[in-house]
Scaffold this motif. Structure first.
Motif: not given
Length: 379
Positions: A213-222, A308-316, A332-333
């Motif tokens: 599972q992953q969140q869409p980002t500008k460099y990794l769209p759905k 593993a759970l990976v985040s593109g940094g702190q959610p804001t 992001s992500g």
């Protein structure tokens, strides 16, 4: 983050279509975008619409930040031109070729930045797309409402939502990116997330990770949520720019079109001295946090259970269901990794619960299809 997979694919040559000759650039490192559009319309109609927009016929205006087009040359089968950005700072060059096909017309295009650039926020894609996009895509036609399908090749990013921005959306984006942070409320309700205690990087990089599972980002769209995996290799010694980990990312589109980062993405520890916090970016650029590199935080890792759970940094960004990171390039992500390619619902739900407990909005996560991926990526 999961490595800016699509963002740096301009370095790769993916043979999915025949693309136009690129106009060239004086800068060795620069962004570009190749695309091919298959139209149901005649080449005469497509050619006429493109030139009409470039010339501002009927008051047509560039919907991508108010840029301005100029025609360098035009024949029945080619259009060469430039686009000056709305802030009058940068000029991109592009070439379009038109060829009759059995279904209508095939247009092959390439746009290139003329100065040093890495992150173009889909500008080179939009330079071309906005010259033919139809009303269904939110564009304004001049003479013909064209019908088409698009294939991208070597392309920094191709987010159509960046190409057509209404006045209301401009105000909304300004509010999100300028006003709210200025007022100090952008992350007041988002709890600080914590990384994995006693994190062991050697163990983490010891095997391939399959993303489920992953969140869409500008460099990794759905559209690239197929057969996604990541591999990491510790370098024998630091690179000249200070990177310590080689990153390899792979994803596919539904039709099998591959997106492979090759050996162009690297990682390094961030300045916090937390071993579970890395910065990821292109190996060939000096690492500048938030500019050429972005945060990659391992929030949970269990070697025995293989997740593993990976985040593109702190959610804001606060949402009705929690918090999320951005959807751009850096910061992001959100990803759920497994050592196994076969989907395990119990394991997936366990990691989702960990993310929820850290305050994440789980609605941002989309499933990745790991079936029919071929034996070449199965451990």
């Amino acid at each position: 983050m999961f490595g800016k997979l699509a963002t740096y694919t301009w370095l790769l040559a993916l043979p999915v279509a025949v693309f136009a000759k690129c106009p060239g650039s004086a800068s060795l490192v620069h962004a570009k975008c190749e695309l091919t559009a298959e139209f149901q319309n005649s080449c005469a109609d497509v050619h006429e619409e493109v030139l009409a927009r470039m010339n501002g016929a009927n008051g047509w205006a560039d919907p991508h930040n108010g840029g301005s087009y100029s025609v360098i040359s035009s024949t029945d089968t080619t259009v060469d031109g430039t686009r000056l950005t709305g802030n009058k700072k940068y000029t991109d060059k592009f070439e379009l070729t038109f060829a009759e096909s059995s279904n209508g017309c095939t247009v092959s295009g390439c746009s290139e930045s003329q100065v040093f650039s890495v992150l173009d926020m889909s500008t080179n894609y939009c330079n071309q797309y906005n010259l033919f996009c139809n009303t269904a895509g939110g564009c304004t036609k001049v003479k013909h409402d064209l019908q088409y399908t698009i294939t991208t090749g070597s392309c920094m990013s191709h987010d159509q939502s960046q190409c057509v921005v209404t006045a209301a959306e401009k105000v909304a984006r300004w509010s999100r990116t300028q006003l709210i942070p200025f007022l100090g409320r952008s992350d007041e309700s988002c709890p600080a997330v914590h990384t994995q205690d006693n994190f062991d990087l050697d163990s983490y990089v010891s095997g391939k990770w399959f993303i489920h599972q992953q969140q869409p980002t500008k460099y990794l769209p759905k559209e690239q949520n197929f057969c996604v995996y990541a591999e990491y290799t510790k370098m024998a010694k630091k690179s000249l720019l200070g990177f310590t980990v080689q990153v390899h990312n792979y994803a596919q589109e539904a039709d099998g079109t591959p997106h492979d980062s090759g050996k162009n993405i690297c990682a390094m520890p961030d300045s916090s001295k937390d071993p579970a916090k890395l910065n990821v970016g292109p190996c060939f650029l000096p690492p500048v946090s938030g500019v050429t590199t972005g945060p990659y935080w391992i929030l949970a890792y269990n070697a025995e259970e293989g997740y593993a759970l990976v985040s593109g940094g702190q959610p804001t960004i606060k949402t009705p269901d929690g918090c999320k990171t951005g959807s751009g390039v850096n910061g992001s992500g959100l990803w759920i990794f497994s050592r196994k390619q076969e989907r395990d619902e119990d394991l997936l739900n366990k990691v989702r619960a960990i993310a929820k407990a850290q305050g994440f909005d789980l609605s941002v996560l989309n499933d990745v299809d790991q079936t029919n991926c071929g034996s070449s990526i199965v451990l």
